[in-house]
Write a protein that holds these residues in place. Structure first.
Motif, PDB file in Angstrom:
ATOM      1  N   HIS A 187       0.840  -1.199   0.000  1.00 25.36           N
ATOM      2  CA  HIS A 187       0.000   0.000   0.000  1.00 25.36           C
ATOM      3  C   HIS A 187       0.872   1.246   0.000  1.00 25.36           C
ATOM      4  CE1 HIS A 187      -3.388   2.619   1.055  1.00 25.36           C
ATOM      5  NE2 HIS A 187      -4.187   1.584   0.872  1.00 25.36           N
ATOM      6  N   LEU A 188       0.418   2.294  -0.689  1.00 24.16           N
ATOM      7  CA  LEU A 188       1.174   3.544  -0.728  1.00 24.16           C
ATOM      8  C   LEU A 188       1.352   4.152   0.665  1.00 24.16           C
ATOM      9  CD1 LEU A 188      -0.424   5.189  -3.900  1.00 24.16           C
ATOM     10  CD2 LEU A 188       1.834   4.133  -3.722  1.00 24.16           C
ATOM     11  N   LYS A 189       0.441   3.794   1.579  1.00 26.63           N
ATOM     12  CA  LYS A 189       0.537   4.317   2.945  1.00 26.63           C
ATOM     13  C   LYS A 189       1.427   3.452   3.839  1.00 26.63           C
ATOM     14  CE  LYS A 189      -4.064   6.438   2.818  1.00 26.63           C
ATOM     15  NZ  LYS A 189      -5.450   6.369   3.329  1.00 26.63           N
ATOM     16  N   ASN A 193       9.307  -0.391   4.265  1.00 23.28           N
ATOM     17  CA  ASN A 193       9.503  -1.122   3.024  1.00 23.28           C
ATOM     18  C   ASN A 193       9.204  -2.603   3.277  1.00 23.28           C
ATOM     19  OD1 ASN A 193      10.245   1.137   1.605  1.00 23.28           O
ATOM     20  ND2 ASN A 193      12.444   0.785   1.808  1.00 23.28           N
ATOM     21  N   TYR A 225       0.540  -2.349   6.573  1.00 26.10           N
ATOM     22  CA  TYR A 225       0.788  -1.896   5.209  1.00 26.10           C
ATOM     23  C   TYR A 225       2.296  -1.888   4.969  1.00 26.10           C
ATOM     24  CZ  TYR A 225      -4.003  -0.003   4.816  1.00 26.10           C
ATOM     25  OH  TYR A 225      -5.372   0.159   4.763  1.00 26.10           O
ATOM     26  N   LYS A 227       5.356  -1.131   1.751  1.00 22.82           N
ATOM     27  CA  LYS A 227       5.501  -0.498   0.435  1.00 22.82           C
ATOM     28  C   LYS A 227       6.721  -1.056  -0.281  1.00 22.82           C
ATOM     29  CE  LYS A 227       7.834   3.513   2.451  1.00 22.82           C
ATOM     30  NZ  LYS A 227       7.755   4.965   2.718  1.00 22.82           N
ATOM     31  N   GLU A 235       4.790   5.077 -10.241  1.00 21.57           N
ATOM     32  CA  GLU A 235       3.937   5.115  -9.052  1.00 21.57           C
ATOM     33  C   GLU A 235       3.553   3.728  -8.567  1.00 21.57           C
ATOM     34  OE1 GLU A 235       0.568   7.573  -9.787  1.00 21.57           O
ATOM     35  OE2 GLU A 235       1.737   9.411  -9.992  1.00 21.57           O
ATOM     36  N   SER A 236       3.473   2.769  -9.488  1.00 18.01           N
ATOM     37  CA  SER A 236       3.063   1.426  -9.082  1.00 18.01           C
ATOM     38  C   SER A 236       3.640   0.410 -10.055  1.00 18.01           C
ATOM     39  CB  SER A 236       1.537   1.309  -9.051  1.00 18.01           C
ATOM     40  OG  SER A 236       1.007   1.494 -10.352  1.00 18.01           O
TER      41      SER A 236
END
Length: 258
Positions: A187-189, A193, A225, A227, A235-236
């Motif tokens: 998740h971006l939030k 890592n 979460y 990342k 971005e993804s």
């Protein structure tokens, strides 16, 4: 030998390729190619069709096997691939039970939500087998696992990777948590890592839709979460690539790499 496209068996093969409903009603799916044929469990094969030229080439391999020979031109029209290898099998579908998923200590699962791309789905199954995933839960709105494009992308892992379609991914996550399995969402939030967490105990990853990611409802159920760090302006990542990175981090840690 089958020599006509109007043959009922050929018509049925084409129907099974194109219609998920037909596959479900007959409880079967199609596999094409030598590798997929050779790896298919014998007890699962309903019927195998081979092109005339394939039969002439591979008589030794096919010796003693129950196959239906099909004229090349007819086989080409029945095949779902541009350059068919000449062998196609009808195979019984798999039916795993939920209790089978709880047998292993410290299991490793994936929960896929609304994955739509057949290539992504097949690649995730293939990678999951390689990385040591114990089972995959799929939300009911995921692409049909028995779609021929998915089957091709699994490269045989469809025969070995346990999976289960579930009515509610949220309820499945709740059940995982009740069983002491820690649930992670990319998740971006994410605070940390992905490689800063410990996955050596029971672990599950949530993987979302290619375009929209996880729904807020499912993401909110995660314990943590994480990342995947990004360079440049990206971005993804593709869903299958992201899933692969996460799966192999679990594999690395469980091999003693932490």
């Amino acid at each position: 030998m089958i020599t006509s496209i109007a043959n009922q068996q050929i018509k049925n093969i084409i129907r099974l390729e194109k219609k998920g409903k037909a596959r479900k009603e007959q409880d079967v799916f199609l596999v094409e190619g030598i590798r997929m044929y050779q790896e298919a469990p014998k007890e699962k094969i309903v019927k195998t069709y081979v092109s005339e030229s394939f039969y002439k080439r591979e008589k030794e391999m096919l010796s003693g096997k129950d196959v239906e020979i099909v004229e090349d031109r007819v086989f080409q029209s029945a095949s779902d691939t541009m350059t068919p290898q000449g062998v196609l099998s009808i195979v019984k579908q798999y039916h795993y039970k939920l209790e089978e998923f709880w047998k292993k200590e410290n299991p490793f699962f994936l929960v896929l939500e609304n994955l739509q791309d057949p290539g992504n789905m097949g690649t995730i199954f293939r990678t999951a087998e390689g990385a040591g995933v114990d089972g995959i839960f799929l939300s009911k709105d995921c692409v049909d696992l028995y779609n021929p494009k998915v089957i091709r992308s699994t490269m045989g892992s469809i025969y070995r990777m346990p999976f289960l379609y579930v009515d509610s991914a949220q309820e499945t996550v709740e059940e995982l948590k009740k069983r002491g399995i820690r649930v992670f969402a990319a998740h971006l939030k994410g605070k940390n890592n992905y490689d800063n967490e410990n996955y050596c105990k029971g672990t599950a990853f949530l993987i979302g839709n290619e375009g929209n990611g996880l729904t807020d409802e499912l993401a909110s159920k995660a314990d943590c979460y994480v990342k995947i760090p990004m360079e440049g302006k990206v971005e993804s990542l593709n869903a299958a690539i992201a899933a692969g990175i996460l799966m192999y981090e679990v594999n690395r840690q469980r091999r003693g790499g932490r």
